[in-house]
Scaffold this motif. Structure first.
Motif, PDB file in Angstrom:
ATOM      1  N   ILE A  55       0.836  -1.214   0.000  1.00 49.23           N
ATOM      2  CA  ILE A  55       0.000   0.000   0.000  1.00 49.23           C
ATOM      3  C   ILE A  55       0.867   1.259   0.000  1.00 49.23           C
ATOM      4  CG2 ILE A  55      -1.665   1.335   1.335  1.00 49.23           C
ATOM      5  CD1 ILE A  55      -2.811  -1.344   2.330  1.00 49.23           C
ATOM      6  N   VAL A  56       1.872   1.297   0.864  1.00 44.50           N
ATOM      7  CA  VAL A  56       2.703   2.494   1.003  1.00 44.50           C
ATOM      8  C   VAL A  56       3.467   2.799  -0.282  1.00 44.50           C
ATOM      9  CG1 VAL A  56       4.720   3.438   2.172  1.00 44.50           C
ATOM     10  CG2 VAL A  56       2.922   2.317   3.492  1.00 44.50           C
ATOM     11  N   LEU A  57       4.053   1.782  -0.897  1.00 44.98           N
ATOM     12  CA  LEU A  57       4.872   2.007  -2.077  1.00 44.98           C
ATOM     13  C   LEU A  57       4.039   2.274  -3.327  1.00 44.98           C
ATOM     14  CD1 LEU A  57       7.667  -0.673  -1.560  1.00 44.98           C
ATOM     15  CD2 LEU A  57       7.733   1.770  -1.056  1.00 44.98           C
ATOM     16  N   TYR A  58       2.842   1.708  -3.396  1.00 42.28           N
ATOM     17  CA  TYR A  58       2.008   1.929  -4.579  1.00 42.28           C
ATOM     18  C   TYR A  58       1.118   3.157  -4.437  1.00 42.28           C
ATOM     19  CZ  TYR A  58      -0.675   0.839  -8.737  1.00 42.28           C
ATOM     20  OH  TYR A  58      -1.241   0.898  -9.983  1.00 42.28           O
ATOM     21  N   PHE A  59       1.011   3.694  -3.237  1.00 40.27           N
ATOM     22  CA  PHE A  59       0.111   4.816  -2.979  1.00 40.27           C
ATOM     23  C   PHE A  59       0.337   6.013  -3.899  1.00 40.27           C
ATOM     24  CE2 PHE A  59      -1.318   8.561  -0.523  1.00 40.27           C
ATOM     25  CZ  PHE A  59      -2.649   8.209  -0.348  1.00 40.27           C
ATOM     26  N   PRO A  60       1.594   6.439  -4.153  1.00 43.37           N
ATOM     27  CA  PRO A  60       1.793   7.588  -5.055  1.00 43.37           C
ATOM     28  C   PRO A  60       1.246   7.371  -6.456  1.00 43.37           C
ATOM     29  CG  PRO A  60       3.797   7.131  -3.834  1.00 43.37           C
ATOM     30  CD  PRO A  60       2.867   5.984  -3.583  1.00 43.37           C
ATOM     31  N   ASN A  61       1.169   6.110  -6.910  1.00 42.64           N
ATOM     32  CA  ASN A  61       0.658   5.821  -8.244  1.00 42.64           C
ATOM     33  C   ASN A  61      -0.853   5.909  -8.323  1.00 42.64           C
ATOM     34  OD1 ASN A  61       3.241   4.013  -7.726  1.00 42.64           O
ATOM     35  ND2 ASN A  61       3.191   4.465  -9.902  1.00 42.64           N
ATOM     36  N   MET A  62      -1.518   5.932  -7.173  1.00 44.27           N
ATOM     37  CA  MET A  62      -2.979   6.000  -7.164  1.00 44.27           C
ATOM     38  C   MET A  62      -3.493   7.441  -7.121  1.00 44.27           C
ATOM     39  SD  MET A  62      -4.024   2.797  -4.684  1.00 44.27           S
ATOM     40  CE  MET A  62      -3.132   3.394  -3.237  1.00 44.27           C
ATOM     41  N   ILE A  63      -2.595   8.406  -6.996  1.00 45.78           N
ATOM     42  CA  ILE A  63      -2.969   9.814  -6.901  1.00 45.78           C
ATOM     43  C   ILE A  63      -2.506  10.531  -8.167  1.00 45.78           C
ATOM     44  CG2 ILE A  63      -2.714  11.918  -5.519  1.00 45.78           C
ATOM     45  CD1 ILE A  63      -2.030  10.172  -3.148  1.00 45.78           C
ATOM     46  N   ALA A  64      -3.262  11.525  -8.585  1.00 44.18           N
ATOM     47  CA  ALA A  64      -2.895  12.303  -9.766  1.00 44.18           C
ATOM     48  C   ALA A  64      -1.504  12.887  -9.606  1.00 44.18           C
ATOM     49  CB  ALA A  64      -3.914  13.419  -9.991  1.00 44.18           C
ATOM     50  N   SER A  76       8.487   5.896  -8.126  1.00 36.75           N
ATOM     51  CA  SER A  76       8.759   4.882  -9.155  1.00 36.75           C
ATOM     52  C   SER A  76       8.721   3.455  -8.630  1.00 36.75           C
ATOM     53  CB  SER A  76      10.127   5.139  -9.796  1.00 36.75           C
ATOM     54  OG  SER A  76      10.171   6.406 -10.404  1.00 36.75           O
ATOM     55  N   LEU A  77       8.757   3.280  -7.329  1.00 36.39           N
ATOM     56  CA  LEU A  77       8.829   1.927  -6.781  1.00 36.39           C
ATOM     57  C   LEU A  77       7.572   1.112  -7.065  1.00 36.39           C
ATOM     58  CD1 LEU A  77      10.520   2.500  -3.303  1.00 36.39           C
ATOM     59  CD2 LEU A  77      11.493   1.311  -5.271  1.00 36.39           C
ATOM     60  N   GLY A  78       6.415   1.756  -7.012  1.00 33.75           N
ATOM     61  CA  GLY A  78       5.154   1.023  -7.067  1.00 33.75           C
ATOM     62  C   GLY A  78       4.882   0.326  -8.377  1.00 33.75           C
ATOM     63  N   GLY A  79       5.073   1.020  -9.513  1.00 39.16           N
ATOM     64  CA  GLY A  79       4.685   0.465 -10.809  1.00 39.16           C
ATOM     65  C   GLY A  79       5.389  -0.836 -11.141  1.00 39.16           C
TER      66      GLY A  79
END
Length: 314
Positions: A125-134, A185-188
């Motif tokens: 959740i923490v690492l992918y969170f930035p990818n879920m926001i504009a 960049s970690l999440g994708g």
């Protein structure tokens, strides 16, 4: 009597004609896009490389000698150690960050999540969170945290307040932006690798456990070969990212990025877009794009050839 059946072709068979029409109808859109967005654009860029802008007539003048002039201008700026030279080094640092730090962490975390170890859900959740926001929302939040949050949280740390903070200090601005790239960049890649690992046949894992395979051997001999196709794509497309990637500088600062923080992509982008753009810059920017292709294409195809031959799945 000749009983040989006549071969069905698009000329004597209605079904084959319909299939032929459908096939080319499906290819029409990507073909048109390829012609317009690749052939036409690059052909115009090549023409621009032989042109200069005449301010008196407000027109572009064509001459083969202008190619040499434009090339000398770019090479002089590149090797002078000034703006373009700094931009080249910053772009290289951004690529090395991805290659040497982000990608290994993505692999380790992806395997960590795949094995459902402790705190794996939290990390996911923490690492992918930035990818879920504009993107702009993330940038605004990051800037506010750096400029307002850190000085208030750590009021005694001088570097957070010096010259307006980390994003205003020429000594820290680019490294701060690299941290933003690292965080977002970690999440994708992690999600793609985890998804690929989840396709591993359970029977293979059961057989490995029976043979006494430990977790390290499972990663090397089972998980790594599965994600290898993703890795090789990231590796050779990362070469292109040296010229077209890096931190989102324009979204952070528009046309006001200091020389110490510019990248190759930003430098050539602002030659034709923004407050620093000028019609006189178009030939220089176009030749830069041509040079990117000349340099990157052989490296990418060579690296692709080498990595495909090192594929453990072969």
């Amino acid at each position: 009597m000749n009983n040989t059946k006549k071969k069905k072709t698009i000329f004597n068979n209605k079904t084959r004609r319909e299939q032929f029409v459908l096939y080319w109808a499906l290819l029409l859109i990507p073909l048109v896009q390829f012609v317009l967005m690749y052939i036409c654009v690059n052909f115009r860029s090549i023409l621009f490389s032989f042109q200069k802008y005449d301010f008196d007539t407000a027109e572009y003048v064509f001459n083969f000698t202008f190619f040499k002039d434009n090339l000398i201008t770019i090479l002089r700026e590149l090797f002078s150690g000034e703006t373009l030279g700094i931009a080249w080094w910053n772009s290289t640092k951004s690529y090395l960050l991805t290659l040497l730090i982000i990608m290994p962490i993505q692999i380790i975390v992806a395997f960590f999540i795949y094995k459902k170890m402790w705190f794996s859900k939290f990390l996911q959740i923490v690492l992918y969170f930035p990818n879920m926001i504009a993107g702009m929302t993330t940038i605004i939040a990051f800037k506010y945290f750096i400029e307002k949050g850190l000085p208030n949280i750590f009021p005694t740390v001088e570097i957070f307040r010096k010259l307006g903070g980390l994003l205003a200090n020429n000594d820290t601005i680019f490294n701060t932006l690299l941290f933003y790239v690292f965080w977002t960049s970690l999440g994708g890649g992690m999600i793609m690798m985890t998804g690929q690992m989840s396709r591993i046949d359970k029977e293979v894992l059961e057989a490995a456990q029976i043979d006494g395979v430990n977790i390290f051997q499972e990663f090397i001999h089972i998980a790594f070969p599965v994600i290898y196709p993703i890795l090789i794509i990231q590796l050779y497309t990362g070469i292109i990212a040296i010229f077209t990637g890096g931190p989102p500088l324009y979204q952070f600062f528009a046309s006001n990025v200091p020389n110490q923080a510019q990248t190759i992509q930003y430098y050539f982008f602002t030659l034709i877009i923004g407050s620093t753009s000028s019609p006189a810059n178009f030939p220089k920017a176009a030749l830069g794009g041509v040079l990117f292709t000349v340099v990157a294409a052989p490296i990418v195809f060579t690296l692709k050839w080498v990595l495909e031959r090192l594929d453990p799945n072969r």
